[in-house]
Design a protein around this motif. Structure first.
Motif, PDB file in Angstrom:
ATOM      1  N   VAL A   2      38.388  15.787 -55.671  1.00 47.20           N
ATOM      2  CA  VAL A   2      39.734  15.478 -55.196  1.00 47.20           C
ATOM      3  C   VAL A   2      39.866  15.792 -53.714  1.00 47.20           C
ATOM      4  O   VAL A   2      39.421  16.853 -53.249  1.00 47.20           O
ATOM      5  CB  VAL A   2      40.782  16.270 -55.990  1.00 47.20           C
ATOM      6  CG1 VAL A   2      42.169  16.048 -55.413  1.00 47.20           C
ATOM      7  CG2 VAL A   2      40.747  15.882 -57.468  1.00 47.20           C
ATOM      8  N   GLN A   3      40.460  14.884 -52.978  1.00 49.84           N
ATOM      9  CA  GLN A   3      40.743  15.104 -51.570  1.00 49.84           C
ATOM     10  C   GLN A   3      42.153  14.657 -51.247  1.00 49.84           C
ATOM     11  O   GLN A   3      42.670  13.710 -51.848  1.00 49.84           O
ATOM     12  CB  GLN A   3      39.749  14.343 -50.693  1.00 49.84           C
ATOM     13  CG  GLN A   3      38.341  14.897 -50.730  1.00 49.84           C
ATOM     14  CD  GLN A   3      37.419  14.214 -49.733  1.00 49.84           C
ATOM     15  OE1 GLN A   3      37.490  13.009 -49.544  1.00 49.84           O
ATOM     16  NE2 GLN A   3      36.565  15.001 -49.093  1.00 49.84           N
ATOM     17  N   LEU A   4      42.756  15.347 -50.280  1.00 52.64           N
ATOM     18  CA  LEU A   4      44.071  14.976 -49.768  1.00 52.64           C
ATOM     19  C   LEU A   4      43.926  14.656 -48.291  1.00 52.64           C
ATOM     20  O   LEU A   4      43.288  15.427 -47.553  1.00 52.64           O
ATOM     21  CB  LEU A   4      45.064  16.123 -49.936  1.00 52.64           C
ATOM     22  CG  LEU A   4      45.823  16.252 -51.264  1.00 52.64           C
ATOM     23  CD1 LEU A   4      44.872  16.491 -52.416  1.00 52.64           C
ATOM     24  CD2 LEU A   4      46.837  17.377 -51.187  1.00 52.64           C
ATOM     25  N   VAL A   5      44.516  13.569 -47.852  1.00 57.02           N
ATOM     26  CA  VAL A   5      44.437  13.175 -46.453  1.00 57.02           C
ATOM     27  C   VAL A   5      45.840  12.844 -45.955  1.00 57.02           C
ATOM     28  O   VAL A   5      46.491  11.935 -46.470  1.00 57.02           O
ATOM     29  CB  VAL A   5      43.519  11.958 -46.251  1.00 57.02           C
ATOM     30  CG1 VAL A   5      43.508  11.554 -44.777  1.00 57.02           C
ATOM     31  CG2 VAL A   5      42.104  12.285 -46.724  1.00 57.02           C
ATOM     32  N   GLU A   6      46.290  13.601 -44.942  1.00 56.79           N
ATOM     33  CA  GLU A   6      47.580  13.336 -44.324  1.00 56.79           C
ATOM     34  C   GLU A   6      47.429  12.305 -43.208  1.00 56.79           C
ATOM     35  O   GLU A   6      46.390  12.222 -42.561  1.00 56.79           O
ATOM     36  CB  GLU A   6      48.194  14.610 -43.725  1.00 56.79           C
ATOM     37  CG  GLU A   6      48.414  15.737 -44.699  1.00 56.79           C
ATOM     38  CD  GLU A   6      47.270  16.717 -44.694  1.00 56.79           C
ATOM     39  OE1 GLU A   6      47.493  17.892 -45.061  1.00 56.79           O
ATOM     40  OE2 GLU A   6      46.150  16.320 -44.337  1.00 56.79           O
ATOM     41  N   SER A   7      48.493  11.566 -42.967  1.00 54.69           N
ATOM     42  CA  SER A   7      48.546  10.622 -41.860  1.00 54.69           C
ATOM     43  C   SER A   7      49.998  10.447 -41.437  1.00 54.69           C
ATOM     44  O   SER A   7      50.920  10.855 -42.156  1.00 54.69           O
ATOM     45  CB  SER A   7      47.932   9.273 -42.248  1.00 54.69           C
ATOM     46  OG  SER A   7      48.665   8.688 -43.312  1.00 54.69           O
ATOM     47  N   GLY A   8      50.178   9.841 -40.277  1.00 52.35           N
ATOM     48  CA  GLY A   8      51.521   9.542 -39.819  1.00 52.35           C
ATOM     49  C   GLY A   8      52.044  10.445 -38.713  1.00 52.35           C
ATOM     50  O   GLY A   8      53.140  10.227 -38.194  1.00 52.35           O
ATOM     51  N   GLY A   9      51.276  11.467 -38.367  1.00 51.93           N
ATOM     52  CA  GLY A   9      51.716  12.336 -37.291  1.00 51.93           C
ATOM     53  C   GLY A   9      51.625  11.653 -35.942  1.00 51.93           C
ATOM     54  O   GLY A   9      51.103  10.549 -35.816  1.00 51.93           O
ATOM     55  N   GLY A  10      52.170  12.317 -34.927  1.00 53.92           N
ATOM     56  CA  GLY A  10      52.118  11.768 -33.585  1.00 53.92           C
ATOM     57  C   GLY A  10      53.125  12.422 -32.680  1.00 53.92           C
ATOM     58  O   GLY A  10      53.698  13.463 -33.007  1.00 53.92           O
ATOM     59  N   LEU A  11      53.334  11.776 -31.542  1.00 49.70           N
ATOM     60  CA  LEU A  11      54.282  12.252 -30.537  1.00 49.70           C
ATOM     61  C   LEU A  11      55.580  11.456 -30.675  1.00 49.70           C
ATOM     62  O   LEU A  11      55.553  10.217 -30.703  1.00 49.70           O
ATOM     63  CB  LEU A  11      53.698  12.063 -29.133  1.00 49.70           C
ATOM     64  CG  LEU A  11      54.625  12.369 -27.957  1.00 49.70           C
ATOM     65  CD1 LEU A  11      55.022  13.837 -27.958  1.00 49.70           C
ATOM     66  CD2 LEU A  11      53.943  11.990 -26.637  1.00 49.70           C
ATOM     67  N   VAL A  12      56.693  12.167 -30.740  1.00 48.65           N
ATOM     68  CA  VAL A  12      57.985  11.514 -30.883  1.00 48.65           C
ATOM     69  C   VAL A  12      59.007  12.260 -30.048  1.00 48.65           C
ATOM     70  O   VAL A  12      58.894  13.474 -29.840  1.00 48.65           O
ATOM     71  CB  VAL A  12      58.401  11.460 -32.369  1.00 48.65           C
ATOM     72  CG1 VAL A  12      58.598  12.861 -32.942  1.00 48.65           C
ATOM     73  CG2 VAL A  12      59.650  10.615 -32.573  1.00 48.65           C
ATOM     74  N   GLN A  13      59.994  11.550 -29.551  1.00 51.45           N
ATOM     75  CA  GLN A  13      61.050  12.177 -28.759  1.00 51.45           C
ATOM     76  C   GLN A  13      62.046  12.898 -29.659  1.00 51.45           C
ATOM     77  O   GLN A  13      62.201  12.538 -30.842  1.00 51.45           O
ATOM     78  CB  GLN A  13      61.776  11.125 -27.936  1.00 51.45           C
ATOM     79  CG  GLN A  13      60.932  10.514 -26.839  1.00 51.45           C
ATOM     80  CD  GLN A  13      61.725   9.581 -25.944  1.00 51.45           C
ATOM     81  OE1 GLN A  13      62.807   9.124 -26.308  1.00 51.45           O
ATOM     82  NE2 GLN A  13      61.205   9.302 -24.762  1.00 51.45           N
ATOM     83  N   PRO A  14      62.723  13.901 -29.134  1.00 60.06           N
ATOM     84  CA  PRO A  14      63.776  14.566 -29.920  1.00 60.06           C
ATOM     85  C   PRO A  14      64.781  13.546 -30.444  1.00 60.06           C
ATOM     86  O   PRO A  14      65.173  12.618 -29.728  1.00 60.06           O
ATOM     87  CB  PRO A  14      64.408  15.517 -28.913  1.00 60.06           C
ATOM     88  CG  PRO A  14      63.305  15.814 -27.950  1.00 60.06           C
ATOM     89  CD  PRO A  14      62.530  14.537 -27.817  1.00 60.06           C
TER      90      PRO A  14
END
Length: 121
Positions: A2-14
């Motif tokens: 079993v593996q878990l992989v996160e995605s969707g992070g990044g730089l965003v303005q307040p």
């Protein structure tokens, strides 16, 4: 395995939004809790949100009303919708899940590798 992989992070303005995903792979019979944690530089890892197998959700006070945790059991995937982001939300976000790989297995605790979220103007 079993593996878990996160995605969707990044730089965003307040004030902006991001959608984090937690995809699973490998043999999965069932998933109990799915949780999100985060760790900011120089700080301890803190719990952010939790969703049960029945869909019940709980949130840390710091994100309540801004973040929404969800899951798609058909895809064995979890999500964290983050709205009205603040600079103090900057951290590495980790997915955590209690998974029974096969019916005969015990439930195990699994973690992803994390995805960076940076909130800055």
């Amino acid at each position: 395995q079993v593996q878990l992989v996160e995605s969707g992070g990044g730089l965003v303005q307040p004030g902006g939004s991001l959608l984090l995903s937690c995809a699973t792979s490998g043999s999965i019979f069932s998933i109990n809790y799915m949780r999100w944690y985060r760790q900011a530089p120089g700080k301890e890892r803190e719990w952010v949100a939790r969703i049960t197998s029945s869909g019940r959700t709980n949130y840390a006070d710091s994100v309540k009303g801004r973040f929404t945790i969800s899951r798609d059991d058909a895809k064995n995937t979890g999500y964290l919708q983050m709205n009205s982001l603040k600079p103090e939300d900057t951290a590495v976000y980790y997915c955590n899940a209690e998974i029974r790989p096969r019916r005969i297995d015990d439930v195990g605790d699994y973690w992803g590798q994390g995805t960076q979220v940076t909130v800055s103007s």
